[in-house]
Design a protein around this motif. Structure first.
Motif, mmCIF file in Angstrom:
data_model
loop_
_atom_site.group_PDB
_atom_site.id
_atom_site.type_symbol
_atom_site.label_atom_id
_atom_site.label_comp_id
_atom_site.label_asym_id
_atom_site.label_seq_id
_atom_site.Cartn_x
_atom_site.Cartn_y
_atom_site.Cartn_z
ATOM 1 N N ILE A 1 43.479 14.671 18.884
ATOM 2 C CA ILE A 1 42.053 15.013 19.006
ATOM 3 C C ILE A 1 41.231 13.745 19.249
ATOM 4 O O ILE A 1 40.380 13.686 20.141
ATOM 5 C CB ILE A 1 41.570 15.747 17.728
ATOM 6 C CG1 ILE A 1 42.270 17.114 17.595
ATOM 7 C CG2 ILE A 1 40.055 15.917 17.738
ATOM 8 C CD1 ILE A 1 42.136 17.747 16.209
ATOM 9 N N GLU A 2 41.516 12.722 18.452
ATOM 10 C CA GLU A 2 40.754 11.472 18.553
ATOM 11 C C GLU A 2 40.914 10.850 19.941
ATOM 12 O O GLU A 2 39.932 10.421 20.566
ATOM 13 C CB GLU A 2 41.216 10.486 17.459
ATOM 14 C CG GLU A 2 40.523 9.134 17.571
ATOM 15 C CD GLU A 2 40.670 8.272 16.320
ATOM 16 O OE1 GLU A 2 41.387 8.672 15.383
ATOM 17 O OE2 GLU A 2 40.042 7.199 16.299
ATOM 18 N N LYS A 3 42.153 10.844 20.437
ATOM 19 C CA LYS A 3 42.414 10.238 21.739
ATOM 20 C C LYS A 3 41.645 10.982 22.832
ATOM 21 O O LYS A 3 41.027 10.378 23.703
ATOM 22 C CB LYS A 3 43.916 10.258 22.027
ATOM 23 C CG LYS A 3 44.270 9.661 23.373
ATOM 24 C CD LYS A 3 45.717 9.224 23.462
ATOM 25 C CE LYS A 3 45.990 8.440 24.745
ATOM 26 N NZ LYS A 3 45.365 8.988 25.951
ATOM 27 N N LYS A 4 41.665 12.307 22.760
ATOM 28 C CA LYS A 4 40.976 13.127 23.760
ATOM 29 C C LYS A 4 39.471 12.834 23.748
ATOM 30 O O LYS A 4 38.835 12.708 24.802
ATOM 31 C CB LYS A 4 41.236 14.607 23.453
ATOM 32 C CG LYS A 4 40.907 15.549 24.572
ATOM 33 C CD LYS A 4 42.004 15.600 25.614
ATOM 34 C CE LYS A 4 41.428 15.229 26.982
ATOM 35 N NZ LYS A 4 42.485 14.958 27.981
ATOM 36 N N ILE A 5 38.920 12.725 22.550
ATOM 37 C CA ILE A 5 37.484 12.465 22.426
ATOM 38 C C ILE A 5 37.139 11.086 22.996
ATOM 39 O O ILE A 5 36.211 10.921 23.786
ATOM 40 C CB ILE A 5 37.040 12.572 20.940
ATOM 41 C CG1 ILE A 5 37.125 14.036 20.469
ATOM 42 C CG2 ILE A 5 35.617 12.032 20.754
ATOM 43 C CD1 ILE A 5 36.967 14.216 18.969
#
Ligand code: PLP
Length: 377
Positions: free
Chosen positions: A368-372
């Motif tokens: 999730i963090e990487k996508k954001i």
């Protein structure tokens, strides 16, 4: 394709099946029994306010019974927060009454006390005093209860708290669902705890609870044969489902803690991303269970909108969802009166709910963090 990351999926604690098996062993496979009684007791002990709880088939059923107990009839008007799930408003229509929708305020995204009082005054001036006020604690965030209760008391209108999303949330140290004449809870599959499907009505005296149980079990009069002097409903919770609830109550505090940590996670991830605000408590008076973490994106600063982010997540098998579309903008309620200044509309245009489940893994959070980070860079 990577594994699906859900917005909010069921998270069993471990003892649910033990209670379900007990029900099978004793042949309590019915809409009554020790698990129903035990689940009600567990909820009463948790809410800690001398409340009486009736376990029902759904949160929607609980709202319907609350309206009936507030004597809502055909042709009446009922005030309801506009920004919410349709289940908050549908029971008003079941009663043949008209919803009067109220805008949100910016701090909690819940019912705006100013718009509420304006609506109450105007409806009264039209000789249509509202029969009840349905206030919602959206995504677990407590509404401005001091202000709302003050208005309700001033005009003598009962408050029904839709705490379907807010089990475990508190306002000034008191649990959501225990402020109004009635509170309702939901244990649907996506809620902070689940019974697969189910709900509860929170009452403040035995008489109100007894009436809810009576109405939810087909309104049978006291007679050896089937005798009826009221219209009844089949809204009682099953003893099997209640067994799941008893297991879930054992882990509720842990679930609140874990959902709150998801909110902390998003606070950290968005800390250095300008133009994105993570939905957070406005002051120490508010304690949210953070059922769903949500953000509002400022298009002018980020140059991107919430639908772009939703689709970017989707391409990576990560579920996210726009905020609730306000009820006064829904085709089915197009004719209902609305009071406010379009705060809810703007939130809907720019807001997104993010994966918030208590069962997400460190690996899920990394994805999730990487996508954001990729999306906003
Ligand atoms: C889930 C929900 C309900 C309805 O509960 P059910 O148990 O699904 O009938 C009502 N209001 C709100 C705000 C909800 O999120």
């Amino acid at each position: 394709m990577q594994d699906q990351i859900w917005l909010s999926s069921p998270h069993m604690g471990g003892n649910e099946q033990k209670y379900v098996n007990e029900a099978f062993d004793a042949n309590w496979v019915a809409p009554l029994g020790p698990n129903v009684d035990g689940f009600e007791k567990d909820l009463e002990a948790f809410l800690n306010e001398d409340v009486k709880v009736a376990a029902l088939s759904a949160g929607t059923a609980a709202l319907h019974l609350a309206l009936i107990e507030c004597n809502v009839k055909y042709g009446d008007e009922v005030i309801c927060q506009s920004m919410t799930f349709s289940a908050s408003a549908n029971p008003i229509a079941y009663c043949g009454a008209t919803p009067i929708f109220i805008d949100s305020e910016k701090d909690t995204w819940n019912m705006c006390p100013i718009a509420l009082e304006e609506a109450v005054k105007e409806r009264i001036s039209k000789s249509k005093k509202p029969k009840a006020i349905i206030v919602v604690h959206l995504y677990g965030m407590p509404a401005k209860m001091d202000e709302i209760i003050e208005i309700a008391e001033k005009y003598q209108i009962p408050v029904i708290e839709d705490a379907a999303e807010a089990l475990g949330s508190t306002y000034k140290g008191k649990f959501c669902g225990t402020f109004g004449r009635f509170g309702i809870l939901s244990f649907n599959g996506n809620k902070i705890i689940t019974t697969s499907g189910g709900g509860a009505l929170v009452c403040h005296n035995q008489k109100d609870k007894d009436k809810a149980v009576f109405l939810s079990t087909q309104a049978r009069d006291n007679a050896p044969h089937y005798q009826h002097s009221h219209i009844g409903y089949n809204y009682r919770m099953s003893n099997i489902v209640a067994g799941i609830g008893r297991g879930q109550m054992e882990v509720l505090e842990n679930r609140v803690e874990t959902r709150r940590k998801m909110h902390d996670f998003y606070m950290r991830v968005f800390n250095d991303i300008e133009g994105v605000e993570v939905f957070s408590e406005p002051s120490e008076d508010y304690f949210s269970n953070h059922w769903l973490s949500a953000i509002v994106i400022d298009k002018n600063i980020t140059g991107k909108n919430r639908e772009d982010l939703r689709l970017a997540f989707l391409a990576n098998n990560i579920e996210s969802r726009p905020l609730w579309k306000p009820m006064h903008l829904q085709p089915v309620f197009a004719d209902a009166p609305y009071y406010g200044t379009n705060v809810a509309e703007k939130l809907f245009d720019n807001g997104l709910c993010l994966p918030s489940g208590s069962n997400l893994s460190n690996n899920d959070r990394e994805r999730i963090e990487k996508k954001i980070k990729d999306f906003f860079s």
